[in-house]
Design a protein around this motif. Structure first.
Motif, mmCIF file in Angstrom:
data_model
loop_
_atom_site.group_PDB
_atom_site.id
_atom_site.type_symbol
_atom_site.label_atom_id
_atom_site.label_comp_id
_atom_site.label_asym_id
_atom_site.label_seq_id
_atom_site.Cartn_x
_atom_site.Cartn_y
_atom_site.Cartn_z
ATOM 1 N N LEU A 1 -0.654 2.205 -9.589
ATOM 2 C CA LEU A 1 -1.218 1.998 -8.133
ATOM 3 C C LEU A 1 -0.170 2.923 -7.179
ATOM 4 O O LEU A 1 -0.739 3.015 -6.033
ATOM 5 N N ARG A 2 1.005 3.157 -7.579
ATOM 6 C CA ARG A 2 1.925 3.552 -6.764
ATOM 7 C C ARG A 2 1.543 4.846 -6.311
ATOM 8 O O ARG A 2 0.789 5.724 -7.010
ATOM 9 N N ASP A 3 2.242 5.525 -5.266
ATOM 10 C CA ASP A 3 1.969 6.836 -4.811
ATOM 11 C C ASP A 3 2.754 7.689 -5.372
ATOM 12 O O ASP A 3 3.950 7.677 -5.366
ATOM 13 N N SER A 4 2.384 8.518 -6.604
ATOM 14 C CA SER A 4 3.270 9.348 -7.245
ATOM 15 C C SER A 4 3.745 10.622 -6.702
ATOM 16 O O SER A 4 4.684 11.342 -7.113
ATOM 17 N N GLY A 5 3.182 11.164 -5.670
ATOM 18 C CA GLY A 5 3.871 12.281 -4.986
ATOM 19 C C GLY A 5 2.854 13.320 -5.218
ATOM 20 O O GLY A 5 3.032 14.444 -4.737
ATOM 21 N N TRP A 6 2.048 13.429 -6.194
ATOM 22 C CA TRP A 6 1.392 14.568 -6.843
ATOM 23 C C TRP A 6 0.398 15.010 -5.734
ATOM 24 O O TRP A 6 -0.332 16.189 -5.717
ATOM 25 N N GLU B 1 1.783 17.234 -3.301
ATOM 26 C CA GLU B 1 2.237 18.562 -3.875
ATOM 27 C C GLU B 1 0.746 19.528 -4.142
ATOM 28 O O GLU B 1 0.902 20.535 -4.112
ATOM 29 N N TRP B 2 0.047 18.844 -4.587
ATOM 30 C CA TRP B 2 -1.401 19.874 -4.925
ATOM 31 C C TRP B 2 -2.424 19.860 -3.589
ATOM 32 O O TRP B 2 -3.423 20.686 -3.833
ATOM 33 N N GLY B 3 -2.034 19.202 -2.336
ATOM 34 C CA GLY B 3 -2.526 19.455 -1.269
ATOM 35 C C GLY B 3 -3.861 18.709 -0.975
ATOM 36 O O GLY B 3 -4.877 19.137 -0.464
ATOM 37 N N ASN B 4 -3.986 17.489 -1.708
ATOM 38 C CA ASN B 4 -5.085 16.646 -1.455
ATOM 39 C C ASN B 4 -6.411 17.247 -1.974
ATOM 40 O O ASN B 4 -7.530 17.093 -1.559
ATOM 41 N N ASP B 5 -6.391 18.085 -3.136
ATOM 42 C CA ASP B 5 -7.365 18.745 -3.461
ATOM 43 C C ASP B 5 -8.079 17.659 -4.730
ATOM 44 O O ASP B 5 -7.414 17.349 -5.618
ATOM 45 N N THR C 1 -12.354 7.297 -10.732
ATOM 46 C CA THR C 1 -11.691 8.343 -11.154
ATOM 47 C C THR C 1 -11.258 9.056 -10.052
ATOM 48 O O THR C 1 -9.903 9.479 -10.019
ATOM 49 N N LYS C 2 -12.110 9.164 -8.816
ATOM 50 C CA LYS C 2 -11.720 9.923 -7.644
ATOM 51 C C LYS C 2 -10.267 9.325 -7.095
ATOM 52 O O LYS C 2 -9.571 9.945 -6.667
ATOM 53 N N ALA C 3 -10.487 7.802 -7.078
ATOM 54 C CA ALA C 3 -9.440 7.122 -6.151
ATOM 55 C C ALA C 3 -8.504 7.123 -6.868
ATOM 56 O O ALA C 3 -7.250 7.140 -6.566
ATOM 57 N N MET C 4 -8.322 7.134 -8.443
ATOM 58 C CA MET C 4 -7.257 7.202 -9.250
ATOM 59 C C MET C 4 -6.668 8.570 -9.718
ATOM 60 O O MET C 4 -5.920 8.680 -10.589
ATOM 61 N N PHE C 5 -7.175 9.595 -9.174
ATOM 62 C CA PHE C 5 -7.020 11.034 -9.490
ATOM 63 C C PHE C 5 -5.472 11.432 -9.626
ATOM 64 O O PHE C 5 -5.201 12.012 -10.619
ATOM 65 N N TYR C 6 -4.919 11.001 -8.613
ATOM 66 C CA TYR C 6 -3.158 11.252 -8.652
ATOM 67 C C TYR C 6 -2.536 10.245 -9.252
ATOM 68 O O TYR C 6 -1.358 10.365 -9.311
ATOM 69 N N ARG C 7 -2.881 9.091 -9.417
ATOM 70 C CA ARG C 7 -2.430 7.936 -9.884
ATOM 71 C C ARG C 7 -2.740 7.509 -10.985
ATOM 72 O O ARG C 7 -3.608 8.223 -12.045
ATOM 73 N N PHE D 1 -5.654 14.003 -13.116
ATOM 74 C CA PHE D 1 -5.452 15.475 -12.687
ATOM 75 C C PHE D 1 -4.752 15.986 -13.928
ATOM 76 O O PHE D 1 -4.763 17.306 -13.815
ATOM 77 N N MET D 2 -3.853 15.395 -14.571
ATOM 78 C CA MET D 2 -3.303 16.105 -15.647
ATOM 79 C C MET D 2 -4.044 16.575 -16.652
ATOM 80 O O MET D 2 -3.563 17.594 -17.471
#
Length: 149
Positions: A46-51, A54-58, A67-73, A80-81
């Motif tokens: 659940l932490r903010d990873s910073g990605w 980096e990708w501009g909130n896309d 999945t949308k809420a956890m997309f960068y987590r 997103f990976m």
């Protein structure tokens, strides 16, 4: 608090309870260790990873809310990976939701392995030491030992 966070925390607690109560209840020390491990997993997911910055909130279109809420987590993988990047934009490929299932399977495997290791260490320790015998006088221990032989 986001509904995906509540879902992730609740699912982690259910997995913890299932692993701790499987076949026979775990020892209290093992349950404390498994709880700490589950807490670390929840924090890592659940932490903010910073990605996201980096990708501009896309965010790609067509993702379910979790999945949308956890997309960068997510740990060890985030959705997103495994997402397809086409013209510098994310395109869902269908495997994004399975990444979260993989994260939960990693939690189940880690908790099961940790429980096994803790139970083996506690079992080995119980067989080699007798902590309750320290409280008794030596004369009583020798007398009991002589009667049993």
């Amino acid at each position: 608090m986001n509904m995906a966070y509540v879902f992730t925390i609740a699912f982690a607690i259910v997995i913890l309870a299932a692993v701790a109560r499987r076949v026979f209840p775990a020892r209290p020390l093992t349950v404390v260790f498994l709880s700490l491990l589950t807490g670390a997993w929840i924090w890592a997911n659940l932490r903010d990873s910073g990605w996201q910055e980096e990708w501009g909130n896309d965010f790609p279109e067509g993702l379910d809310p979790v999945t949308k809420a956890m997309f960068y987590r997510g740990w060890p993988l985030a959705p997103f990976m495994v997402c397809i990047i086409y013209f510098n934009r994310f395109r869902p490929g269908g495997l994004e939701g399975l990444v979260l299932v993989f994260d939960w399977l990693v939690l189940i495997a880690a908790l099961s392995l940790a429980r096994f290791a803790c139970e083996q260490c506690c079992h080995r320790r119980d067989g080699h030491t007798r902590p309750a015998d320290i409280l008794l006088p030596r004369a009583i221990i020798r007398t009991e030992g002589d009667q049993s032989i």
